[in-house]
Design an enzyme around this catalytic site. Structure first.
Site, PDB file in Angstrom:
ATOM      1  N   ASP A   8      26.937  40.693  51.600  1.00  0.00           N
ATOM      2  CA  ASP A   8      28.038  40.920  50.401  1.00  0.00           C
ATOM      3  C   ASP A   8      27.616  39.880  49.052  1.00  0.00           C
ATOM      4  O   ASP A   8      27.355  38.657  49.345  1.00  0.00           O
ATOM      5  CB  ASP A   8      29.309  39.899  51.048  1.00  0.00           C
ATOM      6  CG  ASP A   8      30.454  39.949  50.147  1.00  0.00           C
ATOM      7  OD1 ASP A   8      30.099  40.511  49.045  1.00  0.00           O
ATOM      8  OD2 ASP A   8      31.465  39.290  50.371  1.00  0.00           O
ATOM      9  N   LYS A  70      26.369  38.653  38.521  1.00  0.00           N
ATOM     10  CA  LYS A  70      27.126  40.431  38.791  1.00  0.00           C
ATOM     11  C   LYS A  70      28.016  40.888  37.943  1.00  0.00           C
ATOM     12  O   LYS A  70      28.023  41.838  37.912  1.00  0.00           O
ATOM     13  CB  LYS A  70      28.040  40.018  40.265  1.00  0.00           C
ATOM     14  CG  LYS A  70      28.324  41.558  40.734  1.00  0.00           C
ATOM     15  CD  LYS A  70      28.846  41.104  42.123  1.00  0.00           C
ATOM     16  CE  LYS A  70      29.695  42.192  42.599  1.00  0.00           C
ATOM     17  NZ  LYS A  70      30.110  41.895  44.109  1.00  0.00           N
ATOM     18  N   GLU A 171      32.731  47.745  48.580  1.00  0.00           N
ATOM     19  CA  GLU A 171      33.264  46.553  49.294  1.00  0.00           C
ATOM     20  C   GLU A 171      34.439  46.723  50.021  1.00  0.00           C
ATOM     21  O   GLU A 171      34.499  46.326  51.257  1.00  0.00           O
ATOM     22  CB  GLU A 171      33.699  45.464  48.308  1.00  0.00           C
ATOM     23  CG  GLU A 171      32.110  44.727  47.674  1.00  0.00           C
ATOM     24  CD  GLU A 171      32.362  43.984  46.419  1.00  0.00           C
ATOM     25  OE1 GLU A 171      33.360  43.871  45.863  1.00  0.00           O
ATOM     26  OE2 GLU A 171      31.261  43.542  45.728  1.00  0.00           O
ATOM     27  N   ASP A 193      41.761  42.600  46.942  1.00  0.00           N
ATOM     28  CA  ASP A 193      40.559  41.624  46.852  1.00  0.00           C
ATOM     29  C   ASP A 193      40.743  40.799  45.596  1.00  0.00           C
ATOM     30  O   ASP A 193      40.384  41.245  44.587  1.00  0.00           O
ATOM     31  CB  ASP A 193      39.296  42.568  46.950  1.00  0.00           C
ATOM     32  CG  ASP A 193      37.898  41.664  46.942  1.00  0.00           C
ATOM     33  OD1 ASP A 193      38.141  40.324  46.854  1.00  0.00           O
ATOM     34  OD2 ASP A 193      37.100  42.328  47.181  1.00  0.00           O
TER      35      ASP A 193
END
Ligand code: AMP
Length: 521
Positions: A8, A70, A171, A193
């Site tokens: 992840d 990211k 994800e 999330d």
């Protein structure tokens, strides 16, 4: 072949897991940490430090520490997002040779895949140490809304780190796999999330081992940090009222209140009330410290952050709207991200969906666990493994630019992948021997507002009257969500594979040159 792991690769933290004897296991570093900050610190002499040590470096050398890479990966330098990130970053962002965003630390300029590769390499090393064997394959997760550039850049990062990327998976899909939803009958699941800096929500349909991301929505600038700013603002207001002081321009006082706010938030996940003590917020005119001492209850906290909690539900409304579903039609809700530990979030989610959310798996580890299961499924000889076929969807529409600057959509958003589409082009002018096609991803009717994936020229066409020569262009999106193009000249019958000249990612040669194993990193 070495072991195959699941990674992840998160915005704030990363996590690595593997399946051993049929059981997923999260791998810890020497100190027992099961997650690592996705932070890279670069020393003047070329040394590279990643993870917890790099995060400590951020406090005293912020300009040479790259965090949240990211957010930048696969983005063009001249985008609004990059400008926004630059305003909040201590390190410099510069323009790469193809208009891509790169980071500048000292006199080194790094492409974002190189930075992410340093994090991946760190995770690979942790896994190798923990397992006592070589690791050379990985499934890596990305947000469901990642476009082609961002996915390609993540794959490049894996190659640079010396990992064969078995598959890029979304994800939320990974979280659902971790919860064992691969052996279930048809149902709809929402993955909520909420991390440190971003919020994502996805609606998944699971039917006989097929996972379909029906819709996704997100807010790339909403996360735990915003909750901390809001609570710090409340504390600041309280302090100013109590002491009649204006400390709005005092950066150090604000930092202290912000970290007190985060500690209070975490404490309120396990207790109903917390005492907040900050002994020296500022120094008074006599040089004596002036502090803040107060209490905050769960319900005070809920009031302070309510506008942020409600903001997440606007995004949920959007995801449900796209899926043409109501909250009550959702069978299960899975919670992911550090913030999902906060009762204020859990209670609000339960209220919104009218059902108890799933919180059984550690929300920091659930995505890596799903990726490890998928890595195992893709590499195992066990006939039972590998049965789980993941079907994801394209997060954004794929189209081409037409006359007038409009975008003609060929593959609509949320189409299950792999998928393809084709279009026949006619020459528009007499004796035209080439056609230029520009490919875009995004939802705007105007091509210019969308993300340009690249352009290609189809040449060597027969010189003929306009409209006589026809070319069929086929677009394909593979299981990683990556785009490729094939052209068929209907006039001559020949076909050609076309490479979209990506406007911002690295070339194959550049990726090979950056490989750490080649450089002896
Ligand atoms: P992530 O990006 O998923 O690692 O999430 C990080 C966010 O989760 C940060 O804002 C943390 O402050 C927050 N967080 C971590 N643990 C807790 C907790 N026990 N209660 C509330 N928030 C937490």
């Amino acid at each position: 072949m070495g072991a195959a792991i699941g990674i992840d690769l998160g915005t704030s933290n990363s996590c690595v897991a593997v399946v051993v004897d049929g059981e997923p296991r999260v791998l810890a570093d020497d100190q027992g940490n099961k997650t690592q900050p996705s932070v890279v610190a670069l020393g003047r002499t070329g040394s590279v430090v990643v993870g917890h040590r790099a995060r400590r470096n951020q406090i005293y050398a912020p300009q040479s520490t790259v965090a949240s890479a990211k957010r930048l990966i696969g983005r063009r330098f001249d985008s609004d997002t990059v400008a926004r990130i630059q305003r909040n970053s201590a390190f410099d962002i510069v323009e790469g040779p193809k208009g891509d965003a790169r980071v500048k630390v000292g006199d080194r300029v790094l492409a974002l895949p190189e930075v992410s590769a340093m994090v991946l390499r760190h995770m690979k090393e942790i896994a190798e140490k923990a397992l006592g064997e070589t690791v050379d394959q990985a499934v890596i997760t990305v947000p469901a809304y990642f476009n082609d550039h961002q996915r390609q850049a993540t794959k490049d990062a894996a190659t640079i780190a010396g990992l064969q990327c078995l598959r890029i998976i979304n994800e939320p899909t990974s979280a659902a796999l971790a919860y064992g939803f691969n052996k279930s009958k048809r149902q709809h699941i929402v993955v909520y999330d909420l991390g440190g800096g971003t919020f994502d929500v996805s609606v998944l349909r699971i039917d006989d081992d097929i996972f379909e991301v029906v819709s996704t929505a997100g807010d790339t600038f909403l996360g735990g940090d915003d909750f901390d700013y809001a609570a710090a603002e409340h504390l600041l207001h309280q302090f100013e009222q109590e002491h009649g002081l204006d400390i709005r321009d005092n950066r150090s006082a604000k930092m202290k209140l912000r970290s007190a706010a985060e500690r209070a938030k975490v404490a309120l996940s396990t207790t109903d009330m917390v005492e907040i003590e900050v002994p020296d917020v500022v120094r008074g005119p006599d040089g004596q410290p002036i502090g803040l001492s107060t209490v905050m209850t769960r319900s005070d906290y809920a009031g302070i952050v309510n506008h942020l909690v409600q903001k997440t539900f606007l995004t949920c409304d959007d995801a449900l709207g796209q899926a043409r579903m109501s909250a009550r039609q959702i069978d299960h809700v899975l919670m992911v991200g550090g913030m999902s530990r906060a009762p204020v979030i859990r209670d609000a989610v339960m209220h919104y969906f009218n059902k108890e959310p799933f919180t059984g798996i550690n929300p920091d580890e659930v995505v890596a666990i799903g990726a490890a299961i998928q890595a195992h499924n893709l590499t195992s000889d066990d006939p039972d493994a590998g049965s789980s076929v993941l079907v994801d969807v394209t997060p954004q529409s794929l189209g081409i630019k037409t006359a007038g600057g409009f975008c003609e959509i060929l593959i609509p958003r949320n189409s299950p992948i792999p998928t393809d589409a084709s279009k026949v082009f006619h020459t528009a002018q007499d004796y035209q021997t080439e056609v230029r096609v520009s490919v875009y991803q995004g939802e705007s009717r105007m091509a210019g507002d969308n993300e340009k994936l690249g352009a290609f020229v189809l040449d060597r066409l027969r010189a003929a009257r306009r409209g006589e020569v026809r070319v069929r262009i086929g677009f394909e999106i593979d299981t990683d969500g990556l785009v490729s193009v094939v052209a068929e000249d209907l006039d001559s019958g020949t076909t050609r594979d076309l490479r979209i000249e990506a406007s911002s990612s690295l070339t194959e040669e550049e990726v090979q040159e950056m490989r750490f194993d080649e450089l002896g990193f």
